[in-house]
Motif scaffolding. Structure first.
Motif, PDB file in Angstrom:
ATOM      1  N   VAL A 662      42.455  45.034  45.867  1.00 31.43           N
ATOM      2  CA  VAL A 662      42.595  43.746  45.183  1.00 31.43           C
ATOM      3  C   VAL A 662      41.490  43.681  44.138  1.00 31.43           C
ATOM      4  O   VAL A 662      40.312  43.878  44.459  1.00 31.43           O
ATOM      5  N   GLN A 663      41.877  43.455  42.904  1.00 35.20           N
ATOM      6  CA  GLN A 663      40.883  43.358  41.833  1.00 35.20           C
ATOM      7  C   GLN A 663      41.064  42.025  41.102  1.00 35.20           C
ATOM      8  O   GLN A 663      42.195  41.602  40.855  1.00 35.20           O
ATOM      9  N   THR A 664      39.955  41.429  40.760  1.00 31.69           N
ATOM     10  CA  THR A 664      39.997  40.177  40.010  1.00 31.69           C
ATOM     11  C   THR A 664      38.964  40.226  38.889  1.00 31.69           C
ATOM     12  O   THR A 664      37.787  40.508  39.137  1.00 31.69           O
ATOM     13  N   VAL A 665      39.426  39.990  37.694  1.00 32.26           N
ATOM     14  CA  VAL A 665      38.525  39.878  36.541  1.00 32.26           C
ATOM     15  C   VAL A 665      38.586  38.442  36.041  1.00 32.26           C
ATOM     16  O   VAL A 665      39.677  37.908  35.833  1.00 32.26           O
ATOM     17  N   SER A 666      37.447  37.824  35.895  1.00 32.31           N
ATOM     18  CA  SER A 666      37.396  36.442  35.394  1.00 32.31           C
ATOM     19  C   SER A 666      36.426  36.372  34.228  1.00 32.31           C
ATOM     20  O   SER A 666      35.315  36.907  34.308  1.00 32.31           O
TER      21      SER A 666
ATOM     22  N   LYS B 127      20.591  22.051  45.753  1.00 28.82           N
ATOM     23  CA  LYS B 127      20.267  23.474  45.793  1.00 28.82           C
ATOM     24  C   LYS B 127      21.284  24.284  44.990  1.00 28.82           C
ATOM     25  O   LYS B 127      20.955  25.249  44.331  1.00 28.82           O
ATOM     26  N   VAL B 128      22.521  23.875  45.105  1.00 28.40           N
ATOM     27  CA  VAL B 128      23.569  24.520  44.328  1.00 28.40           C
ATOM     28  C   VAL B 128      24.148  23.485  43.381  1.00 28.40           C
ATOM     29  O   VAL B 128      24.693  22.481  43.811  1.00 28.40           O
ATOM     30  N   GLY B 129      23.992  23.730  42.108  1.00 32.13           N
ATOM     31  CA  GLY B 129      24.423  22.757  41.116  1.00 32.13           C
ATOM     32  C   GLY B 129      25.907  22.858  40.826  1.00 32.13           C
ATOM     33  O   GLY B 129      26.637  23.647  41.426  1.00 32.13           O
ATOM     34  N   LYS B 130      26.369  22.030  39.919  1.00 38.12           N
ATOM     35  CA  LYS B 130      27.788  22.041  39.581  1.00 38.12           C
ATOM     36  C   LYS B 130      28.166  23.271  38.765  1.00 38.12           C
ATOM     37  O   LYS B 130      29.294  23.719  38.794  1.00 38.12           O
ATOM     38  N   GLN B 131      27.186  23.781  38.027  1.00 42.72           N
ATOM     39  CA  GLN B 131      27.474  24.951  37.220  1.00 42.72           C
ATOM     40  C   GLN B 131      27.627  26.155  38.137  1.00 42.72           C
ATOM     41  O   GLN B 131      26.844  26.367  39.050  1.00 42.72           O
ATOM     42  N   SER B 132      28.652  26.924  37.920  1.00 35.31           N
ATOM     43  CA  SER B 132      28.807  28.122  38.725  1.00 35.31           C
ATOM     44  C   SER B 132      29.496  29.188  37.901  1.00 35.31           C
ATOM     45  O   SER B 132      30.117  28.904  36.870  1.00 35.31           O
ATOM     46  N   ASN B 133      29.372  30.398  38.407  1.00 32.11           N
ATOM     47  CA  ASN B 133      30.012  31.509  37.734  1.00 32.11           C
ATOM     48  C   ASN B 133      31.535  31.314  37.741  1.00 32.11           C
ATOM     49  O   ASN B 133      32.089  30.741  38.677  1.00 32.11           O
ATOM     50  N   VAL B 134      32.188  31.820  36.720  1.00 32.09           N
ATOM     51  CA  VAL B 134      33.630  31.629  36.582  1.00 32.09           C
ATOM     52  C   VAL B 134      34.387  32.217  37.776  1.00 32.09           C
ATOM     53  O   VAL B 134      35.467  31.754  38.146  1.00 32.09           O
ATOM     54  N   GLY B 135      33.780  33.202  38.443  1.00 33.87           N
ATOM     55  CA  GLY B 135      34.415  33.785  39.614  1.00 33.87           C
ATOM     56  C   GLY B 135      34.366  32.894  40.836  1.00 33.87           C
ATOM     57  O   GLY B 135      35.107  33.106  41.801  1.00 33.87           O
ATOM     58  N   ASP B 136      33.488  31.911  40.817  1.00 34.18           N
ATOM     59  CA  ASP B 136      33.337  31.011  41.965  1.00 34.18           C
ATOM     60  C   ASP B 136      33.804  29.596  41.653  1.00 34.18           C
ATOM     61  O   ASP B 136      33.491  28.654  42.383  1.00 34.18           O
ATOM     62  N   LEU B 137      34.561  29.435  40.590  1.00 30.97           N
ATOM     63  CA  LEU B 137      34.926  28.088  40.152  1.00 30.97           C
ATOM     64  C   LEU B 137      35.637  27.283  41.231  1.00 30.97           C
ATOM     65  O   LEU B 137      35.423  26.088  41.386  1.00 30.97           O
ATOM     66  N   LYS B 138      36.483  27.966  41.997  1.00 29.33           N
ATOM     67  CA  LYS B 138      37.291  27.243  42.980  1.00 29.33           C
ATOM     68  C   LYS B 138      36.530  26.992  44.276  1.00 29.33           C
ATOM     69  O   LYS B 138      36.932  26.156  45.076  1.00 29.33           O
ATOM     70  N   LEU B 139      35.452  27.733  44.473  1.00 27.22           N
ATOM     71  CA  LEU B 139      34.722  27.657  45.742  1.00 27.22           C
ATOM     72  C   LEU B 139      34.101  26.276  45.927  1.00 27.22           C
ATOM     73  O   LEU B 139      33.472  25.732  45.029  1.00 27.22           O
ATOM     74  N   ASP B 140      34.290  25.726  47.123  1.00 27.26           N
ATOM     75  CA  ASP B 140      33.689  24.446  47.462  1.00 27.26           C
ATOM     76  C   ASP B 140      32.160  24.566  47.418  1.00 27.26           C
ATOM     77  O   ASP B 140      31.594  25.604  47.752  1.00 27.26           O
TER      78      ASP B 140
END
Lengths: 711, 291
Positions: A662-666, B127-140
């Motif tokens: 599984v690969q994901t590029v964002s 500790k964890v702000g609203k800004q996050s990496n695009v890969g973690d956007l959906k993560l709570d």
């Protein structure tokens, strides 16, 4: 309460709550409330790449369902929104909504004052989980059925020669889960004491369908030899479930005792129609046995769970004591026709639990802790029920679990030697689990406990050490070995012997660099449980199952912030599960055991298949503030699993092997046109590559463009 | 229903409307009346960082050794705030409605591992702000925080079968109580899972013992390379407990021989036990768990 009803309720509430807060912000003379808001209209574009056609779900839709109807590409609008009202005391109001596609959305709302607190939430998520099993269903893959099983006509096992799909052409399987809830808290300030109270509502609605499979019993078909081919079937099963839970929390600290009561009432309603075997009678090629028409298929009952939990905690100087008692009663509210006909009208599970924990630092340099924990699961359902579950009738009972009582207790001591600034905890735990089981009567042809690997007792002791050291600023070392030995085990999934090791080293430097690594090892074996040939010594001998399960994982991660504009992260993880056990056969079913005859059951090993799968996960990401108005973000994740599910068993390749990626590029970018306006864009490509079942391979592109407006 | 809705809205309006619209200064003044003045600290330190909570702007209630620093700047206060300091306000009914959740923190796995409140909770800012990496956007946001330490667990959520944590449909705290200890929990082992998975909880007429005992007998809730979060893929998951009778899973009805046959048992039988025994979590009518 339906989702729409809740939304109708929450929205005006939020509007009213937000009104005065926002209004107050306009009048700084009266209030110091500060309001910030951001709304981001977005446009999504998605496009499926490869995979099955429009009529079938594919692997990636399980976690990111983008399809709209039968479209494999398209646009849809969405919006993110956030509102925050703060004053010098707290965030008095917060509203947030996020959307990640048409079927993955969530929102929260909070309002807070010194006396009251209110919060609400909702989320919706669509998953094509059922579709995965459909694609692996017996008639979808080579080897899923085997014609040789019915040559010559075999009335016992011949049914696996043919799978009968009653799904009426349905190939799309998806489930929407919508969760919602609200909580109103009355703070201690309201009462002028330490007491507080909270009312909470949680609910969900689960809608959709799944592909369900079953085998009709030998008596469900009648007629010639070909009837056996009608037994193995699958159908499109509707899913429509609703859960409502109401919870009351009361707490306070009278006289130094922290008291907490939590009571909840939970109603689960299965609103889908009951599916009966008779619904598909016409598809049985004339072999259906009419009296079986009322047999339910995968009946899901309505149920009510009432729980009451009481906790108390108190500090006595350097000693802390905590105790709790809980009682929960699960009641079945609806019954299948067959259950009612058999007089089965009580389905009830009662659970009592309690704990007592003591922690003391009374001894200089040593922290002592002890615990006792008790749990009792009691099955109060109707038993026996003639014609349904009956120990005196052949094939009407395997084993009934009347009660499962568990008592665990232990002691530990924590020392803090100055060497490497360490904290060392040495502990011991014991678990004593006692089951009250009812097996079928020995006078009937039935399964007897000697011919099962399920046992009444579990009795284990565990020793463990936790060592945490901080030898220098920023460096933390954790090592936690443990060893467990069990004289008796109720299930072979429980360890007779287990060794567990967890290690982790992490180092943080100046808040700009953090590196960590871990290695975990767990081995558990079980050779406690034995199958006995025969019952009345007509055939002697026994066979002991032997399981050996080793799980390992290791990984490193690095977070590097070379300057205030750039943040980078990278991680690599490896996980391995290596499991082996005997594959055991018997020449006939245990139900056919007949005392004093030649029908004794004999067990024998057919081999020692091995399950061994390695998974590697690699991830790298970066965030760059290129200028005061422009920022970039990127991430790449790669996960690879490979191994054998059951080497030596000879099951179809599609089941026997695991080999997939599984690969994901964002990629993302934000550009601030002005202080209150940003353009946001992101692109993601997900790709699943299955090297065993290539039809599962597929990917999709997602492109998002939004304009963020700040207020 | 409509009347209830209107009534509830009015009740909430009554309770919160006035609270939100009321000038907060009065409460602030009252709350801080008996506390040391903040000015001496904020005159040097940026007060924007001391804004998370009103009482947190009262620096010395947490930095208990800061008084000496106020007098002599060369005497540095201890920046590490012990959990006991936090819990003296956050577990004793001093204004918070959630104190009961933290009353057993001393027995928690986090506390035993030396994790302090401030390791997860930003005292001055999240500790964890609203800004996050695009890969973690959906993560709570709670999951983002947990993932900063529990990387071994996070890795499992990248396996092909996983609970939808990375997709944001679930969070670590939906299942785990980060402030409590395993030895101070109430309820059975399966009740944790059936808080969301009620459809499989029954009560069943015919129970499957490992299901009634503990869902983790078969499932790894964080992630697995196998479908349906199975710890070990079918059929081996099942075969460790179950022997296969020849006369129901072999190619011939061989019971009459009285001996184990060596005939091939092909994939059609072994490929997925639940393809036939579909009621694997328990059945209302069938002791063989077939439907």
């Amino acid at each position: 309460m339906k989702a729409k009803t809740l939304i109708k309720l929450v929205l005006p509430t939020v509007t009213i709550l937000a009104g005065p807060a926002l209004h107050a912000a306009d009048e700084p003379v009266q209030s110091s409330n500060a309001v910030s808001a951001e709304i981001t209209p977005k446009l999504y574009y998605f496009d499926y790449d490869k995979g099955f056609g429009t009529d079938r779900t594919q692997f990636l839709e399980r976690y990111n369902y983008q399809k709209s109807g039968d479209n494999r590409s398209g646009f849809y609008p969405d919006v993110d929104a956030s509102v925050l009202v703060t004053n010098s005391q707290r965030d008095v109001f917060e509203l947030e909504r996020q959307g990640f596609g048409a079927y993955n959305q969530r929102g929260t709302v909070k309002a807070d004052s010194d006396k009251l607190g209110f919060s609400g939430y909702y989320s919706s998520f669509r998953s094509a989980t059922g579709g995965i099993d459909f694609l692996y269903s017996p008639n979808q893959v080579v080897g899923g059925t085997d014609p040789t099983y019915n040559v010559p006509a075999n009335t016992n096992t011949g049914y696996v020669a043919q799978f009968n799909d009653d799904a009426a052409g349905q190939t799309l399987y998806k489930i929407d889960r919508t969760t919602y809830g609200a909580r109103l808290a009355l703070k201690p300030t309201l009462f002028g004491t330490t007491a507080s109270a909270a009312l909470k509502y949680d609910g969900y609605q689960r809608d959709g369908n799944r592909f369900a499979t079953y085998v009709a019993g030998g008596g469900d078909v009648t007629g010639g030899a070909a009837r056996v081919l009608q037994r193995w079937r699958g159908f499109d099963m509707p899913v429509n479930e609703k859960m409502n839970r109401y919870t009351l929390n009361l707490s306070g600290v009278p006289g130094g005792f922290a008291l907490s009561y939590e009571g909840s009432l939970e109603k689960f309603d299965n609103q889908a129609r009951d599916v009966l075997m008779g619904d598909f009678a016409a598809n049985f090629a004339g072999f259906f046995n009419a009296p079986s028409a009322t047999k339910p298929l995968h009946f899901v009952p309505d149920s009510t769970l009432i729980s009451n939990n009481l906790r108390v905690a108190r500090n006595f100087g350097s000693t802390a004591v905590a105790a709790g008692y809980g009682l929960s009663v699960l009641d079945q509210d609806s019954f299948a026709q067959n259950q009612q006909a058999a007089g089965y009208n009580i389905g009830k599970i009662t659970t009592n639990s309690a704990y007592l924990n003591v922690h003391s630092n009374a001894l200089s340099g040593v922290g002592l802790e002890g615990f006792v924990k008790y749990n009792n699961r009691d099955n109060d359902s109707t038993f026996p029920a003639t014609g349904l579950i009956d120990p005196a009738v052949q094939e009407k009972l395997d084993v009934r679990i009347n009660t499962i009582k568990s008592l665990s207790y232990g002691l530990s001591a924590t020392f803090r030697p100055t060497t490497l600034k360490s904290a060392v905890t040495v502990g011991w735990k014991r678990e004593d689990r006692d089951r009250d089981l009812t097996w079928a009567l020995l006078t009937t042809r039935s399964i007897q406990p000697q011919q099962s690997l399920y046992r009444q007792q579990t009795f284990s002791d565990e020793l463990y050490v936790n060592w945490v050291a901080r030898p220098m600023p920023g460096l933390i070392v954790r090592v936690s070995p443990s060893y467990l030995s069990a004289n008796e085990t109720g299930l072979v999934t429980e360890p007779a012997e287990s060794f567990n090791l967890k290690t982790k080293v992490s180092y943080a430097l100046n808040g700009a660099t953090a590196v960590s690594g871990y290695y975990n090892y767990k081995n558990k074996k079980n050779d406690n449980n034995t199958l006995t040939n025969g019952i009345a010594a007509a055939v002697s001998g026994s066979l002991t199952q032997n399981t050996d399960n080793t799980q390992q994982s290791a990984g490193v991660s690095l977070s590097l912030t070379p300057n205030e504009k750039l943040t980078t992260t990278a991680s690599l993880g490896w996980m391995q599960n290596d499991f082996a056990s005997y594959f055991i056969s018997e020449q006939r079913r245990r139900y056919e055991q007949l005392i004093g005859s030649t029908n004794d059951v004999v067990f024998a090993t057919r081999g020692t298949p091995n399950y061994k799968v390695d998974t590697y996960v690699f991830s790298v990401g970066a965030d760059l503030q290129a200028s005061s108005v422009l920022s970039y973000s990127g991430n790449y994740t790669y996960s690879h699993s490979k191994g054998s599910n059951a080497s030596g068993l000879g099951i179809p390749t599609v089941d026997e092997q695991v080999n997939n990626d599984v690969q994901t590029v964002s990629l993302g970018a934000n550009y601030a046109i002005k202080k209150s306006m940003k353009i946001k864009g992101s692109y993601a490509y997900d790709y699943y590559n299955d090297k065993v079942y290539s039809s599962m391979t597929g990917g999709y592109h997602t492109l998002m463009v939004g304009v963020s407006l700040g207020f | 229903m409509r009347h209830i809705r209107v009534l509830l809205v009015l009740v909430l309006w009554g309770m919160f409307g006035s609270a939100l619209a009321a000038p907060p200064q009065a409460a602030t003044t009252k709350a801080n009346a008996d506390k040391p003045a903040v000015k001496p600290c904020t005159s040097c330190h940026d007060d924007s960082e001391a804004k998370v909570h009103a009482n947190h702007s009262d620096c010395v209630s947490c930095h208990t050794d800061a008084e000496a620093h106020r007098i002599n700047k060369k005497t540095l206060p201890n920046k590490a705030i012990a959990s006991e300091t936090c819990l003296s306000c956050h577990a004793t009914g001093k204004g918070h409605a959630d104190d009961a959740k933290r009353m057993n923190f001393v027995f928690s796995e986090h506390n035993k591992a030396g994790v302090q409140c401030s390791d997860c909770h930003g005292i001055h800012k999240p500790k964890v702000g609203k800004q996050s990496n695009v890969g973690d956007l959906k993560l709570d946001k709670n999951a983002k925080l947990c993932a900063t330490c529990h990387q071994d667990v996070l890795a499992r959520f990248s396996m092909t079968s996983h609970h939808p944590l990375k997709e944001g449909a679930i969070s670590c705290t939906n299942c785990h109580n980060q402030h409590d200890g395993k030895q101070a929990t109430l309820g059975g082992k399966t009740e944790q899972c059936t808080q969301c998975h009620q459809a499989v909880r029954g009560p069943h007429v015919f129970e499957h013992p490992p299901v009634a005992e503990d869902c983790a007998n078969c499932h790894n809730p964080h992630g697995s390379p196998n479908r349906r979060l199975l710890d070990v893929a079918s059929p081996m998951q099942c075969l460790q407990c179950h022997a296969l009778p020849n006369n129901r899973h072999g190619q011939t009805a061989s019971a009459a021989t009285g001996a184990i046959t060596t005939e091939r048992i092909s994939g059609a039988v072994l490929r997925n036990c639940a393809s036939c025994h579909g009621a694997i979590h328990g059945s209302s009518v069938d002791q063989h768990l077939r439907h």
